[in-house]
Design an enzyme around this catalytic site. Sequence first.
Site, PDB file in Angstrom:
ATOM      1  N   TRP A  87       0.802  -1.277  -0.108  1.00 11.04           N
ATOM      2  CA  TRP A  87       0.020  -0.030  -0.132  1.00 11.04           C
ATOM      3  C   TRP A  87       0.946   1.292   0.109  1.00 11.04           C
ATOM      4  O   TRP A  87       0.221   2.482  -0.336  1.00 11.04           O
ATOM      5  CB  TRP A  87      -0.990  -0.042   1.085  1.00 11.04           C
ATOM      6  CG  TRP A  87      -0.239   0.334   2.442  1.00 11.04           C
ATOM      7  CD1 TRP A  87       1.100  -0.464   2.879  1.00 11.04           C
ATOM      8  CD2 TRP A  87      -0.534   0.918   3.583  1.00 11.04           C
ATOM      9  NE1 TRP A  87       1.248   0.013   4.202  1.00 11.04           N
ATOM     10  CE2 TRP A  87       0.396   0.966   4.803  1.00 11.04           C
ATOM     11  CE3 TRP A  87      -1.394   1.962   3.843  1.00 11.04           C
ATOM     12  CZ2 TRP A  87       0.211   1.526   5.758  1.00 11.04           C
ATOM     13  CZ3 TRP A  87      -1.580   2.643   4.870  1.00 11.04           C
ATOM     14  CH2 TRP A  87      -0.606   2.529   5.943  1.00 11.04           C
ATOM     15  N   ASP A  88       2.094   1.262   0.106  1.00  6.48           N
ATOM     16  CA  ASP A  88       3.208   2.332   0.232  1.00  6.48           C
ATOM     17  C   ASP A  88       2.914   3.107  -1.193  1.00  6.48           C
ATOM     18  O   ASP A  88       3.028   4.232  -0.686  1.00  6.48           O
ATOM     19  CB  ASP A  88       4.414   1.601   0.205  1.00  6.48           C
ATOM     20  CG  ASP A  88       5.011   0.711   1.290  1.00  6.48           C
ATOM     21  OD1 ASP A  88       3.851   0.178   1.730  1.00  6.48           O
ATOM     22  OD2 ASP A  88       5.975   0.704   1.775  1.00  6.48           O
TER      23      ASP A  88
ATOM     24  N   GLU B  63       0.756  -2.976  12.528  1.00 15.34           N
ATOM     25  CA  GLU B  63       0.800  -4.350  12.584  1.00 15.34           C
ATOM     26  C   GLU B  63       1.414  -5.026  13.872  1.00 15.34           C
ATOM     27  O   GLU B  63       1.823  -6.218  14.192  1.00 15.34           O
ATOM     28  CB  GLU B  63       1.926  -4.877  11.636  1.00 15.34           C
ATOM     29  CG  GLU B  63       1.576  -4.448  10.263  1.00 15.34           C
ATOM     30  CD  GLU B  63       2.661  -4.723   9.167  1.00 15.34           C
ATOM     31  OE1 GLU B  63       3.636  -5.166   9.496  1.00 15.34           O
ATOM     32  OE2 GLU B  63       2.225  -4.566   7.840  1.00 15.34           O
TER      33      GLU B  63
ATOM     34  N   LYS C  60       3.331  -0.221  16.107  1.00  8.68           N
ATOM     35  CA  LYS C  60       4.366   0.041  15.118  1.00  8.68           C
ATOM     36  C   LYS C  60       4.760   1.193  14.424  1.00  8.68           C
ATOM     37  O   LYS C  60       5.436   1.461  14.037  1.00  8.68           O
ATOM     38  CB  LYS C  60       4.282  -1.424  14.125  1.00  8.68           C
ATOM     39  CG  LYS C  60       5.698  -1.564  13.237  1.00  8.68           C
ATOM     40  CD  LYS C  60       5.265  -2.515  12.200  1.00  8.68           C
ATOM     41  CE  LYS C  60       6.648  -2.705  11.497  1.00  8.68           C
ATOM     42  NZ  LYS C  60       6.364  -3.670  10.455  1.00  8.68           N
TER      43      LYS C  60
END
Length: 843
Positions: A373-374, A508, A620
């Site tokens: 998805w970056d 995550e 994260k």
Amino acid sequence: MIDRDRFPVDEWRLVETRFNVDDVGVTETLFSVGNGYLGLRGNYPEGRFAHEQGTFINGFHETFPIRHAEQAYGFAEVGQTIINAPDAKVMRVYVDDEPLSLDVADVREYERVLDMRQGILRRNLLWVTPSGKHVRIEDERFVSFDEKHLAVLRLTVTVLNSDAPVTVSSQLLNRQDGEGIYGGSPMASKGSDFDPRKTEKLTDRVLQPQEYWQDGDRSVLSYKVSQSQMTLAVAADHLVDTDNPYTARHLVEPDIAKNVFRVEARAGVPTTITKLTSYHTSRGVPAGELIDRCRRTLDRARDLGVEELVTRQIDWYSAFWDRSDVRIGGHPDLQQATRWCLFQLAQAAARADGQGVPAKGVTGSGYSGHYFWDTEVYVLPFLAYTTPLWARNALRMRSLMLPAARKRAHQLNEAGALFPWRTINGEEASAYYAAGTAQYHINADVAFALAKYVRATGDEEFLAGEGVDIAIDTARLWSTLGFWRSSDAGEDGERDSFHIHGVTGPDEYTTVVNDNLFTNVMARFNLRFAARTVRDLAENDPEAYGRMVQRMNLDPSEPERWDHAAEAMHIPFSPALNIHPQDAVFLEREIWDLENTPPDQRPLLLHFHPLVIYRYQVLKQADVVLALFLQGNHFTDAEKLADFEYYDPLTTGDSTLSAVVQSILAAEVGYQDLALEYFRQATFVDLGDLHHNAADGVHVASAGGVWTALVSGFGGMRDHFGRLTFDPRLPVDWPELAYVLHWHGTRLDITVTATAMTVAAGGEGGPVEFGVRGAEYVVAPGETVRVTLHGQGPVRPGRPSIRQLEGSVREDGTLLSASVPIVTAAIPIVTDEEQPLAVGLDV
């Protein structure tokens, strides 16, 4: 963050003044060159020691069966990993048959320069051989943007003080399978330490030789990939320019081609060898056809000449910087780092041409060369506002993936399409579903990127032709993944709400939860965008609408159902804490005390079992905070401040995607010093190797986020509902911030100072309406609008702390408390009776 004696500040160049073998992996990444299709790591042409002798081609991959310890229905079955293409960088130099090897050579002068204004890597060194000969070595390389399949490497050797025999061995080398034979260690033997961010290891032969031959100074190797069946051809021509006598010898085998030039060098007379190299790959074309394509590429390059190729490279970058540069006044170190990040975006995306943008671009094998998805969230905004064609190409990659995405959605019992969390060929390649497939939010991320592109460019043609299919199929998934619940609303009767369970958000460290706020907020956007797109198409282009209805088998009632679900979407909120919970049960967990977690236990994912991490409130990367930015028009200023102050102390920053988002929201809510601190972290993620894995490739998404942090964070730009607005937050010691946006074909040059913002429109396009802090303006082509600024928004000192959260009361009346996971060890204790006792020791 960076050794400035070795890497001096230079606003347009990355300069290295001395060689160091200890961090060769990092510098290989920092000095990589590429164009989005082909990438050459910054390995030395001597071809010896390296962290990773890498040549990477976007999408060129091998597949392998994923072996799960316990198999279950719907698990990803076939993995994909980028593979090392044959290496053309090798041009070994021998003087008196003495090889140049930097780890042992007597190098008196050394400079390596990545010229970001030109897109060319150059190196200049003075080597004194054991026999006292002074040898000047100059080399340069670039990957062409004008010729997508072409790399140019040039080496000049001059013996300054004596005549001497000089040999240059130029090679094409299949390191993927033959590196152990021809020098160095094969990739399969490296990276034995556990790190899920590294590439998969392949131990069997990957590249099966096809045709290989030499014709004069032209060498050709070609291969078929064992399992994926992709094909590749690489060909190299050699041009020799010297007044010295020389001879040439040739050798070709399945995994190596050598062109060896033996020169009778005279003192002070240079020998220059230019190596023109072409790579072509395919998912189905025979290798022989790719060889023909390489031939045509090389023939064109020879006809143009090297100097013309250099000129075109410089011209390409001149145009890139003209439309993409961001200028930071008074801070040359930040200016250099910012330009390096923007340079990496060009190298990762410019000639991807319908392929995705890998998480590491084409600079390394980290994350196996996968697309995440970056691209949509962190890279596409830069592309859409500076070079819209690149954004359109990136979105076409998702359009081409729709057939596989529909198959995946059906496999998971959902309607529409589900884009893979990580992939190269369109199939899900994540073996860990909890942090992979469960990140359904990727559907909404893709739809969001599509909307941002169309709103920035006005490209309704793409939306009507391909984009609408993405919008519809992503919305269809939410309509079946989510479900309805009714609750007693008292006198008002039954109240329905729409929920999404069993998903993972961007964070995550918290997986498979119910009503993840980010997922719900983005799904709501996705549903509304799809409904609006379908209705607009029906009204504005009935013919395209009719084709779409037939193509997508659209039920006319679907848009209304999507809107209904969006309006009823459950958005978690805690009245007791006055914040939005990250998910339905996030606040029930204990807080992980990051402030008292030892540095040697970071990042957490490398030191704690996932089940330990999942029990805590610890992030994260920014999750709720990212939602506050992407969908900021749905949150009040007070909500943004409260949420930021709660979640910022819980965020580890173990992900390089986090600092840019935290910087943007910190600037918006008033933590301006903290915003600058996060921005510096983001700009130096790779240059300073802050996450200790820059050796595996550039963090492309972080580089994209740097642009967004500047333009949307300090520049205050927002584009909610397709409306351009600004609320600048210029750092107190920045005299100026200047950047370029392209809005519906009109170029806008924007400059922010402490007291004013100016918007200058280019001569092409139409007038642009925009808002600044609630006031409305219009700038016409060729005109400039100046807006007086009174301050730079609220200013809050320091940073939020976990200590501020302790003692807060949850909905159930319990208190929040912070701790670090306890490790209990059984230790024998000798008593007076000399009997050992096992006691628990809190560490």
